[in-house]
Design an enzyme around this catalytic site. Structure first.
Site, short mmCIF file in Angstrom:
data_model
loop_
_atom_site.label_atom_id
_atom_site.label_comp_id
_atom_site.label_asym_id
_atom_site.label_seq_id
_atom_site.Cartn_x
_atom_site.Cartn_y
_atom_site.Cartn_z
N TRP A 1 -6.73 20.21 47.01
CA TRP A 1 -8.06 20.73 46.65
C TRP A 1 -8.61 21.60 47.77
CZ3 TRP A 1 -8.16 20.68 41.78
CH2 TRP A 1 -7.67 19.58 41.06
N ASP B 1 -16.60 18.93 49.43
CA ASP B 1 -16.16 18.59 48.08
C ASP B 1 -16.08 17.07 48.03
OD1 ASP B 1 -14.83 18.09 45.72
OD2 ASP B 1 -13.12 19.41 46.13
N LYS C 1 -14.81 12.06 38.00
CA LYS C 1 -14.21 10.95 38.75
C LYS C 1 -15.20 9.80 38.88
CE LYS C 1 -10.95 14.06 39.66
NZ LYS C 1 -10.94 15.41 40.22
C1 LIG Z 1 -10.56 16.67 40.47
C2 LIG Z 1 -10.95 17.36 41.72
C3 LIG Z 1 -11.29 18.72 41.73
C4 LIG Z 1 -11.22 19.60 40.49
O1 LIG Z 1 -12.26 19.33 39.65
P1 LIG Z 1 -12.45 20.19 38.29
O2 LIG Z 1 -13.72 19.63 37.75
O3 LIG Z 1 -11.24 19.93 37.44
O4 LIG Z 1 -12.57 21.62 38.67
C5 LIG Z 1 -11.68 19.28 42.92
N1 LIG Z 1 -11.73 18.56 44.05
C6 LIG Z 1 -11.40 17.25 44.08
C7 LIG Z 1 -11.48 16.49 45.37
C8 LIG Z 1 -11.00 16.62 42.92
O5 LIG Z 1 -10.68 15.31 42.93
#
Ligand SMILES: *Cc1c(COP(=O)(O)O)cnc(C)c1O
Length: 362
Positions: A104, A173, A197
């Site tokens: 990511w 993030d 998540k």
């Molecule tokens: C799942 C995830 C993403 C991507 O998220 P989307 O909503 O599919 O764009 C980005 N960063 C992390 C840490 C993730 O776990």
């Protein structure tokens, strides 16, 4: 488990609290006496206004955020944020720092590169397949931000403590560990998280952003790609994903009122992770893939003695109502995602299964 549900260890979309799902089910045909479901009411109605206001206020209260911070709901998941961050926060002549701790983070860096925005990768754990969180990082004195991925969903690592950036605001993030623990929010200029998540349905991203970051935004961005549009219109410039915001609000209420806040959530998450890591460390049949001091409390990654045994483990577990234990397709192995909503009973059932599987196969 109740209601014929399985223990869902999927990485995302992921498990939600049963109490929240039942509340959604109960509300669906007639939300608060309106005679309509939540997906049928106007996003400009007082009923929806109460929902979004409560979601914003609970977020601020749970994290102890003052009026400098704004809570926004942006479409496009966390992935759109990878592009919006350099677009909005790197004005002419300024540069951003990035720490690369996995898939990511790499994607976030790629989006800065695509836009030709000055940026520097100040640390990376790629040398050992992202099995650890880098330490003693030198951040650039004049960087606009220090971008990190607080929890690495795929590799199973997490920042236990946040780095000393010498005052450079952290942009993180937090897709896979938002609301899992209390934070010293003063260090953060921006926090963002895809909802699927730890908060609700996919397709929406929560963005918590401070005034000094909003001040950096250049003129002339497309409206829907400019954080100021979302800030000025309280995330209601266009029709937002109302069902997703409603679900997030219920999940926040659950954390706040049922769990008792983020300190209690953190204690619960630590207990859950400990029983699983203890089971992994008990012998040499199971092997954790992340360095011990970098282990994630949300995504527990481990290997078995062979790929054949891993396939068998994942299949047999699924047969016993333990779903989603396959590692990410890019890394293989096994991964148990044990987000906020995974109950302790799920961990107990998994550990019992792991012990029985080891006995039968070693
Ligand atoms: C799942 C995830 C993403 C991507 O998220 P989307 O909503 O599919 O764009 C980005 N960063 C992390 C840490 C993730 O776990």
């Amino acid at each position: 488990m109740a209601e014929n549900r399985i223990y869902n260890f999927n990485p995302g979309p992921a498990v939600l609290p049963l109490k929240v799902l039942k509340e959604i089910q109960k509300d669906l045909l007639n939300y608060k006496g309106s005679g309509m479901s939540i997906v049928e009411i106007s996003h400009r109605s007082p009923l929806f206004d109460d929902i979004i206001t409560d979601a914003v206020e609970r977020t601020k209260r749970l994290y102890g955020l003052d009026d400098r911070y704004h809570v926004l709901f942006v479409q496009g998941g966390a992935s759109l944020q990878f592009a919006m961050i350099p677009m909005n926060l790197l004005p002419e002549g300024r540069s951003g720092d990035y720490v690369n701790t996995g898939t990511w983070s790499t994607k976030a860096i790629t989006e800065a590169r695509i836009q030709n925005k000055p940026h520097k990768v100040v640390a990376s754990s790629e040398d050992r397949d992202f099995a650890y969180i880098p330490k003693n990082i030198q951040f650039s004195k004049n960087a606009v931000f220090a971008h990190i991925t607080s929890n690495n969903t795929i590799k199973g690592t997490q920042w236990a403590d946040f780095p000393d950036t010498g005052g450079v605001p952290i942009v993180s993030d937090m897709s896979s560990d938002i609301f899992s623990r209390p934070l010293d929010t003063e260090k953060f200029g921006m926090i963002y998280a895809g909802a699927q998540k730890n908060m609700g349905p996919s397709g929406i991203c929560m963005v918590i952003i401070r005034n000094d970051m909003l001040d950096l935004i250049p003129e002339g961005l497309p409206s829907m790609l400019d954080y100021n549009t979302f800030m000025k219109k309280n995330s209601l410039y266009n029709t937002p994903p109302t069902f997703a915001i409603y679900t997030i609000q219920l999940v926040l209420k659950w954390i706040d009122e049922t769990i008792g806040g983020l300190a209690a959530m953190d204690r619960h998450n630590r207990k859950k992770a400990k029983i699983l890591y203890d089971a992994i460390d008990a012998g040499d049949f199971y092997r954790g893939t992340a360095d011990k001091d970098s282990r994630s409390l949300m995504n527990v990654t481990f290997r078995l003695p062979s790929e054949e045994l891993e396939t068998k483990f994942i299949e047999e577990a699924a047969g016993k109502g333990l779903g989603g234990l396959k590692g990410h397709r890019s890394v293989g192995g096994c991964r148990a995602s044990i987000y906020n909503a995974m109950p302790m009973e799920g961990l107990e059932a998994l550990v019992d299964f792991m012990q029985a599987f080891e006995k039968a196969n070693s």
